[in-house]
Design a protein around this motif. Structure first.
Motif, PDB file in Angstrom:
ATOM      1  N   HIS A   1       8.440  50.680  30.832  1.00 39.33           N
ATOM      2  CA  HIS A   1       8.378  52.105  31.147  1.00 39.33           C
ATOM      3  C   HIS A   1       8.901  52.336  32.560  1.00 39.33           C
ATOM      4  O   HIS A   1       9.376  51.402  33.218  1.00 39.33           O
ATOM      5  N   LEU A   2       8.835  53.586  33.029  1.00 43.86           N
ATOM      6  CA  LEU A   2       9.378  53.926  34.339  1.00 43.86           C
ATOM      7  C   LEU A   2       8.396  54.785  35.121  1.00 43.86           C
ATOM      8  O   LEU A   2       7.629  55.557  34.542  1.00 43.86           O
TER       9      LEU A   2
ATOM     10  N   TRP B   1       7.879  47.422  39.701  1.00 44.79           N
ATOM     11  CA  TRP B   1       8.813  46.465  40.313  1.00 44.79           C
ATOM     12  C   TRP B   1      10.240  46.950  40.035  1.00 44.79           C
ATOM     13  O   TRP B   1      10.463  47.951  39.375  1.00 44.79           O
ATOM     14  N   GLY B   2      11.240  46.231  40.584  1.00 49.20           N
ATOM     15  CA  GLY B   2      12.637  46.535  40.297  1.00 49.20           C
ATOM     16  C   GLY B   2      13.074  47.911  40.760  1.00 49.20           C
ATOM     17  O   GLY B   2      13.919  48.546  40.139  1.00 49.20           O
ATOM     18  N   GLN B   3      12.528  48.386  41.882  1.00 50.77           N
ATOM     19  CA  GLN B   3      12.785  49.752  42.324  1.00 50.77           C
ATOM     20  C   GLN B   3      14.163  49.906  42.958  1.00 50.77           C
ATOM     21  O   GLN B   3      14.731  48.956  43.502  1.00 50.77           O
ATOM     22  N   GLY B   4      14.687  51.139  42.877  1.00 50.85           N
ATOM     23  CA  GLY B   4      15.971  51.417  43.508  1.00 50.85           C
ATOM     24  C   GLY B   4      16.359  52.873  43.358  1.00 50.85           C
ATOM     25  O   GLY B   4      15.713  53.640  42.636  1.00 50.85           O
TER      26      GLY B   4
ATOM     27  N   TRP C   1      11.110  53.048  39.641  1.00 44.99           N
ATOM     28  CA  TRP C   1      10.466  51.758  39.428  1.00 44.99           C
ATOM     29  C   TRP C   1      10.439  51.427  37.942  1.00 44.99           C
ATOM     30  O   TRP C   1      10.166  52.295  37.116  1.00 44.99           O
ATOM     31  N   ARG C   2      10.697  50.177  37.605  1.00 51.21           N
ATOM     32  CA  ARG C   2      10.333  49.687  36.274  1.00 51.21           C
ATOM     33  C   ARG C   2       8.812  49.538  36.262  1.00 51.21           C
ATOM     34  O   ARG C   2       8.216  49.029  37.203  1.00 51.21           O
TER      35      ARG C   2
ATOM     36  N   GLY D   1      14.893  49.475  37.766  1.00 45.32           N
ATOM     37  CA  GLY D   1      14.419  50.785  37.358  1.00 45.32           C
ATOM     38  C   GLY D   1      15.523  51.804  37.162  1.00 45.32           C
ATOM     39  O   GLY D   1      15.544  52.510  36.152  1.00 45.32           O
ATOM     40  N   PRO D   2      16.459  51.936  38.100  1.00 44.85           N
ATOM     41  CA  PRO D   2      17.531  52.925  37.933  1.00 44.85           C
ATOM     42  C   PRO D   2      18.392  52.699  36.697  1.00 44.85           C
ATOM     43  O   PRO D   2      18.889  53.662  36.097  1.00 44.85           O
TER      44      PRO D   2
END
Length: 400
Positions: free
Chosen positions: A152-153, A220-223, A97-98, A79-80
């Motif tokens: 998206h985010l 998902w893919g958070q940071g 997040w993605r 995401g970042p």
């Protein structure tokens, strides 16, 4: 254009395993790739490990490594990276997040992930849906930001507890035709996040408001926000990235590189190959380095489409590698070609196998191998154990 230009061509997910329907060949071996084959015969060929041990085999990690950055040090999440592409202004403790628009059988424990891309939803339709979600659900718990197609985010403000940051949510392309139970149980550990996911599914499931295949969001893919070393400061070159996907644009923007937008770049078989090549060659009139990324082989791998994956690889060779080779002909330039990871058709997701690469330069020592493939790359005995070492290795060998 002056001498000593370098073009790094990435065919996302091109690597694969032998396929019975191809007589035991891989899609790379079956595809018609005369340009890569010539460059492989005349250049240096080997393998490179783009996924550090213990890290998941994602395009975010692999492409970060291919751009010369150690993912074990710099990677904070998918995401970042995409937030950097959009130029979002973030606080240091925001959580990004993605957010995929997806199609599921139901948002229940025994529900199944049917499509990670909601039928490769088009950008205008997706944007309207994400803007609707922001109007209805956006606020102190989550802010929706539209991106491209299904990508998206969602940003959660810094007050979010560490629990959300540590949730283990699987990428949707990794769980095609699998049940959602483990991931829904993870969402439910954080009531505010689960509310957003659950209510988004209700809104998207309203046929009067949404005629697309998207019936849920997948976070998902958070940071936390991304920070990478500057490309020019590190390598002394003016560089640019070209891609249809925000992931690559975000990595480039975070490294201070030019991000070249190409109309008609879709990330699929219908992408504007000629526009990408033209943008690369135009940039090299003044700049030094271009990272040109093509997504189509990876998308075809996720779909399990054998014919399309072979076509995507052949198209990459004919419409990207060939024209780049012609555009640089007669110059003291270098061409580096690789995939970021394997996306085997039999698995329909990424794996951590070392990837084949080729490096061509007028002064390169010819490998003499007959073609560019996973097997031939392995046969040379050249192995770079750290993905972030490949680009410095190539730039050093192409320097005056």
């Amino acid at each position: 254009m002056s001498a000593r230009k370098t073009v790094f061509l990435i065919a996302d997910g091109m690597g694969d395993w032998p396929v019975d329907e191809l007589g035991g060949k891989t899609p790379m071996e079956a595809a018609d790739t005369p340009h890569m084959d010539v460059l492989a015969r005349e250049g240096v060929v080997g393998l490179c490990r783009t996924i550090p041990e213990g890290m998941p085999p994602g395009s975010d990690i692999a492409n970060m490594a291919l751009l010369g950055c150690d993912p074990a040090t710099h990677h904070t999440g998918r995401g970042p990276i995409e937030a950097a592409a959009q130029g979002l202004e973030l606080e240091a403790d925001d959580l990004v997040w993605r957010c995929n628009l997806v199609r599921v059988s139901s948002l229940e424990q025994d529900g199944v992930m049917l499509d990670y891309s909601a039928g490769h939803i088009d950008t205008p339709t997706a944007t309207a849906l994400v803007e609707m979600l922001q109007r209805e659900l956006g606020g102190t718990d989550a802010v929706f930001h539209p991106g491209v197609q299904y990508r998206h985010l969602v940003v959660q403000p810094g007050r979010v507890k560490a629990a959300e940051a540590g949730l283990a949510i699987r990428p949707p392309h990794d769980i095609l035709d699998q049940t959602l139970g483990p991931d829904l149980a993870a969402y439910q550990q954080c009531p505010e996040l689960w509310r957003v996911v659950r209510e988004a599914a209700v809104l998207l499931g309203n046929a009067e408001r949404n005629a697309s295949q998207a019936n849920a969001v997948w976070l998902w893919g958070q940071g936390r926000p991304l920070h990478l070393p500057g490309f020019q400061e590190r390598f002394g070159q003016a560089g640019a990235v070209i891609s249809a996907v925000d992931l690559i644009k975000g990595l480039g923007r975070a490294m201070g590189m030019a991000v070249l937008d190409v109309p008609g770049a879709t990330g699929y078989l219908d992408t504007n190959y000629a526009g990408k090549v033209a943008a690369a060659l135009d940039f090299l009139e003044q700049g030094d380095f271009v990272f040109l990324h093509v997504e189509a082989p990876d998308e075809c791998g996720h779909q399990g489409g054998l014919e399309n994956k072979v076509r995507a690889i052949a198209d990459f060779d004919a419409q990207v590698v060939g024209p780049i080779r012609d555009g640089l002909r007669g110059m003291d330039a270098a061409i580096l070609v690789a995939c970021d990871h394997f996306t085997p058709l039999i698995k329909r997701t990424h794996v951590s196998d070392p990837v084949p690469f080729l490096f061509w330069h007028l002064d390169a020592t010819a490998s003499g191998i007959p073609n560019f493939s996973e097997t031939q790359a392995a046969s040379t005995g050249l192995m770079l154990e750290r993905g972030e070492a490949l680009l410095p290795w190539a730039l050093q060998r192409s320097a005056p």
